[in-house]
Write a protein that holds these residues in place. Structure first.
Motif, PDB file in Angstrom:
ATOM      1  N   ASP A  12       0.821  -1.045   0.034  1.00 54.32           N
ATOM      2  CA  ASP A  12      -0.484   0.310  -0.047  1.00 54.32           C
ATOM      3  C   ASP A  12       0.715   0.522  -0.093  1.00 54.32           C
ATOM      4  OD1 ASP A  12      -2.561  -0.791  -0.174  1.00 54.32           O
ATOM      5  OD2 ASP A  12      -2.650  -1.856   1.792  1.00 54.32           O
ATOM      6  N   ASP A  43      -7.610   7.153  -2.469  1.00 56.38           N
ATOM      7  CA  ASP A  43      -7.596   6.096  -3.274  1.00 56.38           C
ATOM      8  C   ASP A  43      -8.414   6.225  -4.502  1.00 56.38           C
ATOM      9  OD1 ASP A  43      -6.313   3.552  -3.819  1.00 56.38           O
ATOM     10  OD2 ASP A  43      -7.293   2.240  -2.236  1.00 56.38           O
ATOM     11  N   ASN A  63      -8.073   5.179  -9.538  1.00 61.36           N
ATOM     12  CA  ASN A  63      -6.670   4.917 -10.246  1.00 61.36           C
ATOM     13  C   ASN A  63      -7.708   5.489 -11.407  1.00 61.36           C
ATOM     14  OD1 ASN A  63      -9.194   3.040 -11.349  1.00 61.36           O
ATOM     15  ND2 ASN A  63      -7.887   1.885  -9.157  1.00 61.36           N
ATOM     16  N   PRO A 103      -1.804   8.664  -6.156  1.00 59.63           N
ATOM     17  CA  PRO A 103      -3.153   7.949  -4.994  1.00 59.63           C
ATOM     18  C   PRO A 103      -2.944   7.514  -3.835  1.00 59.63           C
ATOM     19  CG  PRO A 103      -2.551   6.425  -6.561  1.00 59.63           C
ATOM     20  CD  PRO A 103      -1.990   7.736  -7.130  1.00 59.63           C
ATOM     21  N   ASN A 104      -3.280   7.318  -2.445  1.00 56.69           N
ATOM     22  CA  ASN A 104      -2.801   7.232  -1.318  1.00 56.69           C
ATOM     23  C   ASN A 104      -3.847   6.731  -0.376  1.00 56.69           C
ATOM     24  OD1 ASN A 104      -3.707   9.198   0.457  1.00 56.69           O
ATOM     25  ND2 ASN A 104      -2.011  10.547  -0.299  1.00 56.69           N
ATOM     26  N   ALA A 105      -3.838   6.246   0.395  1.00 56.54           N
ATOM     27  CA  ALA A 105      -3.971   5.541   1.499  1.00 56.54           C
ATOM     28  C   ALA A 105      -5.807   6.095   1.452  1.00 56.54           C
ATOM     29  CB  ALA A 105      -3.676   5.503   2.856  1.00 56.54           C
TER      30      ALA A 105
END
Length: 320
Positions: free
Chosen positions: A118, A169, A171, A164-166
């Motif tokens: 992640d 989020d 795509n 994007p990150n935790a």
């Protein structure tokens, strides 16, 4: 029996955005909510001169710079881009990942236990970050499974707020990303993209009081779920707006701190025209004065002005 170097009692960051500030919903006559909220109305607008192509950056665990033991792996290959990839491969039922920044602030995440990497942002500049994976023993007692210091020289101050990150989020196939592209179609510049996205979210997403009263520690927003249900808490508002803008190449920080006495989430964005637009937004066509989509979804002009008059109302703690 497994031996741990040390034990610690973590103060668990509880994202209980109960009221998202002390303001109460008020659909007053001086509210700025006057435009049509239908996506059909947006679709009829003429095409703007700005390119609204989706631009989603994909984080990678490249394997060039990896630190690991039997329980965890930290891939810092792309730390200069403002992120690290971390995965847990041990057997604990609950695991937290902590990032201590060069300034001494600690970011606390509840990790997924699927064995996959992640992505986590390095959001407080260049310097040495201490990254640790901690296994839950019982209650709030955790033990260090793996820790590693990583020296980071960031390429720039913006790139980590495009990935994007935790907490933001998304795509290229996310419905929120495609909606962001649609909303950006009529824009001539980045400011107009922010305006379109902000107005769409504040006019369509309603605050979920039931969710606010029952949300659990470790809650992570799902931007497509927020878009589909048109409901959420402040964390959801900020994450959704962040995903839409980042995927249009506009650096966007999800920010967490205090609004008055309440724990709260909002955003800041960066455009070439303005630099960083901080704190909260209320857009009147000429001036950005507030950047809080939750507040903007229900507050009247008089409520916004009252908030703005208190320069200490928003106290930033964390940037994602």
């Amino acid at each position: 029996m497994k031996k741990y170097k040390y034990l610690l009692s973590l103060i668990v960051l509880t994202l209980s955005f109960m009221a998202c500030g002390d303001q109460q919903p008020a659909f007053n006559s001086d509210s700025t909510t006057t435009e049509s909220s239908s996506s059909g109305a947006m679709a009829k607008e003429s095409k703007g001169s700005r390119d609204n192509t989706i631009r989603v950056l994909t984080p990678e665990a490249s394997g060039v710079e990896v630190y690991s033991n039997v329980d965890a792996s930290i891939d810092a290959s792309n730390a200069s881009e403002g992120y690290v990839m971390v995965k847990y491969t041990g057997s604990a039922a609950k695991v937290r990942m902590l990032i201590e920044t060069p300034a001494g602030n600690t970011y606390n995440y509840l990790m997924d236990l699927d064995g996959n990497y992640d992505v986590y942002p390095l959001s407080e500049g260049s310097g040495t970050y201490k990254i640790g994976v901690y296994e839950n023993l019982h209650d709030d007692q955790y033990a260090a499974a793996f820790t590693q210091s990583v020296s980071v020289t960031l390429k720039d101050e913006y790139s980590m707020f495009l990935y994007p990150n935790a907490y933001v989020d998304f795509n290229a196939n996310s419905k929120a990303v495609k909606k962001g592209q649609e909303l950006a179609a009529s824009a001539n510049n980045d400011i107009e993209v922010v305006q379109n996205v902000y107005h769409y979210i504040t006019k369509n997403v309603k605050y979920d009081y039931d969710k606010a009263e029952t949300v659990q520690s470790g809650y992570i927003p799902n931007v497509d779920s927020t878009l589909a249900t048109n409901t959420g808490i402040c964390f959801d508002y900020a994450s959704l707006m962040g995903a839409m803008l980042r995927s249009q190449g506009i650096p966007t920080r999800l920010e967490i701190g205090y609004a008055g006495t309440e724990y709260h989430a909002w955003i800041s964005v960066y455009t070439k025209e303005t630099g960083w637009i901080d704190k909260i937004i209320q857009f009147d066509g000429t001036d950005w004065t507030l950047m809080d989509p939750t507040l903007g979804s229900y507050a009247s002009n008089s409520q916004v002005k009252k908030t703005l008059d208190d320069t200490t109302y928003y106290q930033l703690k964390y940037k994602y």
